[in-house]
Scaffold this motif. Structure first.
Motif, short mmCIF file in Angstrom:
data_model
loop_
_atom_site.label_atom_id
_atom_site.label_comp_id
_atom_site.label_asym_id
_atom_site.label_seq_id
_atom_site.Cartn_x
_atom_site.Cartn_y
_atom_site.Cartn_z
N ARG A 1 0.66 -1.46 -0.07
CA ARG A 1 -0.19 -0.09 -0.11
C ARG A 1 0.72 1.39 0.23
NH1 ARG A 1 -4.98 -1.82 0.98
NH2 ARG A 1 -5.57 -3.20 2.18
N HIS A 2 0.60 2.39 -0.76
CA HIS A 2 1.16 3.74 -0.67
C HIS A 2 0.30 4.53 -0.98
CE1 HIS A 2 4.57 1.35 -3.52
NE2 HIS A 2 4.01 0.27 -3.64
N ARG A 3 -0.88 4.40 -0.80
CA ARG A 3 -1.60 5.32 -0.07
C ARG A 3 -2.96 4.31 0.52
NH1 ARG A 3 -0.76 10.52 -1.15
NH2 ARG A 3 0.23 11.20 -2.52
N ALA A 4 -3.86 5.38 1.42
CA ALA A 4 -4.56 5.00 2.32
C ALA A 4 -5.95 4.46 2.42
CB ALA A 4 -4.36 5.87 3.98
N MET B 1 -10.07 5.76 11.59
CA MET B 1 -9.44 7.52 13.07
C MET B 1 -8.57 7.61 12.87
SD MET B 1 -10.16 5.82 16.55
CE MET B 1 -11.89 5.65 16.24
N TYR B 2 -7.70 6.94 12.44
CA TYR B 2 -5.91 7.24 12.43
C TYR B 2 -5.09 8.02 10.93
CZ TYR B 2 -6.26 4.53 17.14
OH TYR B 2 -6.87 4.52 18.14
N VAL B 3 -6.13 7.57 9.99
CA VAL B 3 -5.71 8.43 8.04
C VAL B 3 -6.03 8.68 8.02
CG1 VAL B 3 -5.84 6.31 7.70
CG2 VAL B 3 -3.96 7.23 6.52
N GLU B 4 -5.50 9.74 6.79
CA GLU B 4 -6.87 10.91 5.95
C GLU B 4 -6.92 9.46 5.05
OE1 GLU B 4 -8.28 13.11 6.04
OE2 GLU B 4 -7.22 13.73 8.91
N LYS B 5 -8.23 9.59 4.34
CA LYS B 5 -8.12 9.03 3.26
C LYS B 5 -7.43 9.70 1.80
CE LYS B 5 -11.72 6.85 0.18
NZ LYS B 5 -13.43 6.81 -0.63
N GLY B 6 -6.44 8.50 1.23
CA GLY B 6 -5.40 8.57 0.56
C GLY B 6 -4.20 9.31 0.63
N GLU B 7 -4.31 9.32 1.98
CA GLU B 7 -2.64 9.48 2.50
C GLU B 7 -1.31 8.93 2.02
OE1 GLU B 7 -1.28 10.29 7.57
OE2 GLU B 7 -3.10 10.54 6.90
N PHE C 1 -4.09 6.13 -10.28
CA PHE C 1 -4.59 6.28 -10.61
C PHE C 1 -4.19 7.97 -11.37
CE2 PHE C 1 -7.12 5.74 -6.73
CZ PHE C 1 -8.17 5.93 -6.81
N LYS C 2 -4.31 9.06 -11.88
CA LYS C 2 -4.07 9.92 -13.11
C LYS C 2 -4.92 11.13 -12.55
CE LYS C 2 -2.61 9.88 -18.13
NZ LYS C 2 -1.68 10.65 -17.69
N ASP C 3 -4.13 12.26 -12.51
CA ASP C 3 -4.90 13.68 -12.16
C ASP C 3 -5.40 13.88 -11.00
OD1 ASP C 3 -2.59 14.56 -14.17
OD2 ASP C 3 -4.32 14.05 -15.41
N GLY C 4 -5.50 12.46 -10.06
CA GLY C 4 -6.18 12.23 -9.14
C GLY C 4 -7.66 12.22 -8.83
N ARG C 5 -7.88 10.87 -10.24
CA ARG C 5 -8.84 10.46 -11.23
C ARG C 5 -8.52 8.84 -11.05
NH1 ARG C 5 -10.39 8.04 -16.02
NH2 ARG C 5 -7.95 8.85 -16.76
N ARG C 6 -8.94 8.05 -10.39
CA ARG C 6 -9.54 6.83 -10.76
C ARG C 6 -9.00 6.10 -12.08
NH1 ARG C 6 -10.42 1.98 -7.51
NH2 ARG C 6 -9.74 -0.04 -8.29
#
Length: 228
Positions: free
Chosen positions: A100-103, A113-119, A210-215
């Motif tokens: 995993r490279h992003r959450a 509870m401990y991480v932001e989405k996409g962190e 993702f590309k430019d923030g889009r799945r």
């Protein structure tokens, strides 16, 4: 050929020479008609998904071979949607290893509870059991060893290979302006030496990109990666 296993996204046959033949399907995992590489069920059928997955798998396995990464890959026939592989013994009833490279996905659902989405995550490696009934539960290093599924040394080998392979795939995607969020692998042991190798496939159905923030969906991913 003898059919020995019917899977969600491919069937497995044994050949006369002892190697296996994987026949890729157009089915992909997901929920409610939405693609999800982490889902336990076939969610939808996408025409051309089998060939697309095989093309990408061929590309990545040949790339890994150039880096000396051990895999079960022998050759692929795109027109027939088949891949010939070495027979491999899986760990237990099957393990999936996620880098995993992003959450996102199940990681975010569990640890939100401990991480932001996409962190951003530091190539976090997670082992899960292939067990549809129990929703592919995560499992720790100690539990894998205690249950006789994976020794501590084997665990470290798989973890190291996972990070190395994921970094190569991430780099290949970045050349096309894509960012790899997470990817899942399977490993097995081949030959008398029981060498640990990457098995199964490496396709858009096994990763979130993702590309430019889009799945980017699996068929589009294959198109982007293979365009000259």
């Amino acid at each position: 050929m003898e059919l020995i296993y019917t899977g969600k996204t491919k069937n497995v046959y044994v050949l006369e020479d002892g190697n296996y033949l994987l026949k890729f399907k157009d089915d992909v995992t997901g929920e409610d008609g939405v693609f999800d590489p982490g889902a336990n069920n076939v969610g939808l059928t996408i025409e051309g998904a089998g060939k697309a997955g095989l093309r990408l798998t061929k590309l990545f396995f040949e790339r890994l071979a150039s880096e000396g990464i051990p895999t079960h890959y022998v050759e692929a026939d795109i027109e027939e949607s088949t891949m010939t592989v070495l027979p491999a013994e899986v760990f237990g009833e099957g393990l999936e290893v996620i880098c995993r490279h992003r959450a996102v996905g199940s990681f975010y659902r569990r640890y939100g509870m401990y991480v932001e989405k996409g962190e951003a995550l530091d190539s976090f490696v997670e082992f899960t059991l292939k067990d549809d009934e129990r929703k592919d539960p995560p499992i720790t290093k100690d539990a894998l060893d205690m249950l006789g599924i994976l020794t501590n040394d084997e665990y470290e080998t798989v973890k190291e290979l996972t990070k190395k392979i994921s970094a190569i795939i991430k780099d290949e995607l970045s050349k096309k302006g894509l960012e790899l969020y997470d990817i899942k692998f399977e490993f097995g042991k081949v030959g008398e030496s029981a060498e640990i190798v990457l098995i199964d496939e490496i396709s858009g159905g096994n990763m979130r990109a993702f590309k430019d923030g889009r799945r980017v969906e699996p068929l589009e991913l294959e198109k982007i990666m293979l365009e000259k």
